[in-house]
Design a protein around this motif. Structure first.
Motif, short mmCIF file in Angstrom:
data_model
loop_
_atom_site.label_atom_id
_atom_site.label_comp_id
_atom_site.label_asym_id
_atom_site.label_seq_id
_atom_site.Cartn_x
_atom_site.Cartn_y
_atom_site.Cartn_z
N SER A 27 -13.39 -6.28 1.67
CA SER A 27 -14.74 -6.10 1.54
C SER A 27 -15.41 -6.26 2.97
O SER A 27 -15.57 -7.33 3.15
N PRO A 28 -15.68 -5.16 3.73
CA PRO A 28 -16.09 -5.12 5.03
C PRO A 28 -17.63 -5.93 4.93
O PRO A 28 -17.85 -6.67 6.02
N MET A 29 -18.31 -5.58 3.94
CA MET A 29 -19.69 -6.39 3.88
C MET A 29 -19.43 -7.86 3.85
O MET A 29 -20.37 -8.56 4.50
N ASP A 30 -18.33 -8.53 3.21
CA ASP A 30 -18.27 -9.84 3.35
C ASP A 30 -17.33 -10.37 4.28
O ASP A 30 -16.84 -11.57 4.30
N GLY A 31 -17.01 -9.37 4.98
CA GLY A 31 -16.06 -9.78 6.16
C GLY A 31 -14.66 -9.86 5.90
O GLY A 31 -13.95 -10.76 6.73
N ILE A 32 -14.19 -9.37 4.81
CA ILE A 32 -12.78 -9.80 4.50
C ILE A 32 -12.15 -8.23 4.77
O ILE A 32 -12.31 -7.37 4.29
N GLY A 33 -11.09 -8.44 5.54
CA GLY A 33 -10.35 -7.29 5.83
C GLY A 33 -8.84 -7.46 5.13
O GLY A 33 -8.68 -8.44 4.55
N PRO A 34 -8.11 -6.65 5.55
CA PRO A 34 -6.71 -6.57 4.84
C PRO A 34 -5.81 -7.82 5.36
O PRO A 34 -5.00 -8.45 4.56
N ALA A 35 -6.21 -8.32 6.58
CA ALA A 35 -5.51 -9.47 7.31
C ALA A 35 -5.84 -10.82 6.57
O ALA A 35 -5.07 -11.55 6.81
N ASP A 36 -6.99 -10.55 5.66
CA ASP A 36 -7.41 -11.97 5.19
C ASP A 36 -6.76 -12.12 4.07
O ASP A 36 -6.75 -13.13 3.14
N LEU A 37 -5.82 -11.04 3.34
CA LEU A 37 -5.43 -11.23 2.17
C LEU A 37 -3.93 -11.34 2.28
O LEU A 37 -3.12 -10.58 3.18
N PRO A 38 -3.15 -11.90 1.35
CA PRO A 38 -1.68 -12.16 1.38
C PRO A 38 -0.77 -10.72 1.02
O PRO A 38 -0.16 -10.81 0.15
N ILE A 39 -1.23 -9.87 1.71
CA ILE A 39 -0.54 -8.40 1.59
C ILE A 39 0.71 -8.21 2.06
O ILE A 39 1.64 -7.77 1.54
N GLY A 40 0.89 -8.79 3.45
CA GLY A 40 2.08 -9.10 4.01
C GLY A 40 3.09 -9.74 3.10
O GLY A 40 4.40 -9.25 2.96
N LYS A 41 2.90 -10.75 2.36
CA LYS A 41 3.80 -11.66 1.50
C LYS A 41 4.29 -10.66 0.38
O LYS A 41 5.37 -10.81 0.12
N LEU A 42 3.19 -9.69 0.00
CA LEU A 42 3.55 -8.85 -1.29
C LEU A 42 4.67 -7.67 -0.78
O LEU A 42 5.72 -7.57 -1.53
#
Lengths: 204, 204
Positions: B116-131
């Motif tokens: 959510s770019p509006m809230d400043g949340i990018g892919p790097a903030d989520l545990p996607i690498g872990k998935l």
């Protein structure tokens, strides 16, 4: 009812506690618990301890039974208030609501309940003797009955009227009628009928 | 906004705390605080401490980020679960909702948010690498994307699809359509349109 399983005992306990509050179901309780989880630890500690502090530290006014931090509430202690008028209400919330209007300058008497045989609450369970005492001992000129118009409220008002009517004071009750801004067509018949019966001279 | 005055500082603090919760206004907060006031002290202590215990004691599963009391959540620790399927969800609540249906036997991956770019949340903030790691290291055959259909949810699903599409697994998403028991005439056009597009063979 089917009880949801949670992945954490701690979460389940927090949800149990929140859902023990009136009007909060288990879904809302879960939402609230997960909200708290995102807050800093200090906030949660302040949150939890505020209720313990309230429950342990709270006092009731010696005079009117209102909730207070000292022995006498701020209304009873305020020398600018009109000590000749006492407004009788059911609950602490009623006092806060009336104070909010800034239209009343007298004292209060909080019953903390109303006569309700169904719930096993009789006149002896309410601080009615104390009210009579206040009227007899103080320089009270008027008692305003501001109880609800439910069966129990009317019963309590009638009982109070009987108790106070020999004491040479004015006994009044708050005006009931069509609310300000309300449409007549959407007002219930009882209220509208009473508002016509209890009409008064038009004042500008 | 006009702030109501309370007759007790302790009461005011408790009301402040309750009304800091989402969806609870000051009137409800007052009702809740006065409700607590009527409870035994032990109950209030248990109430207050349950949230502190939750906040301090809670852990997140090493594998799927689900809330848990130990290092691995009950789903990831359960050898009877299908370890070849991972369902990606936004929040802890989504896992509880899916578990409640008792229709899913695979594992989860809780993102704890969506892009959510509006809230400043990018892919790097989520545990996607872990998935991606879980898919590469484990014997995963299918990843189910169960994110919302909001702009942010769709963006996140697309991002995950791009990340996972080279890994030789099946990538699916949950069915959207007219809810069971819902009337067609009250269903929004988008949902109804999609439910016709995504029709499938009638099964008994």
């Amino acid at each position: 009812m089917f009880k949801q399983k949670y992945s954490s005992q701690l979460l389940e306990k927090a949800v149990d506690e929140f859902s023990s509050l009136p009007g909060i179901g288990r879904k809302s309780a879960l939402r609230l618990a997960l909200h708290l989880l995102k807050q800093p630890v200090e906030n949660i500690e302040r949150f939890g301890s505020s209720f313990i502090a309230l429950r342990k530290g709270v006092k009731y006014c010696n005079c009117c039974n209102m909730i207070t931090d000292s022995d006498t509430c701020s209304v009873c202690a305020d020398s600018r208030r009109d000590r000749q008028t006492i407004c009788v209400v059911e609950s602490i919330r009623d006092v806060l609501s009336i104070e909010n209007t800034e239209q009343y300058n007298g004292l209060y008497h909080v019953l903390g309940g109303i006569i309700s045989p169904m719930d096993g609450i009789g006149p002896a369970d309410l601080p009615i003797g104390k009210l009579v005492e206040r009227v007899q001992e103080g320089d009270v000129k008027e008692v305003i009955l501001a109880l609800s118009t439910s069966m129990e409220g009317e019963t309590t008002s009638f009982f109070l009227y009987k108790k106070l009517s020999g004491l040479n004071i004015k006994i009044s009750t708050i005006a009931r009628g069509v609310g300000f801004g309300d449409d007549l067509e959407y007002t219930d018949e009882l209220t509208l009928g009473k508002s016509i019966q209890n009409r008064h001279l038009f004042k500008l």
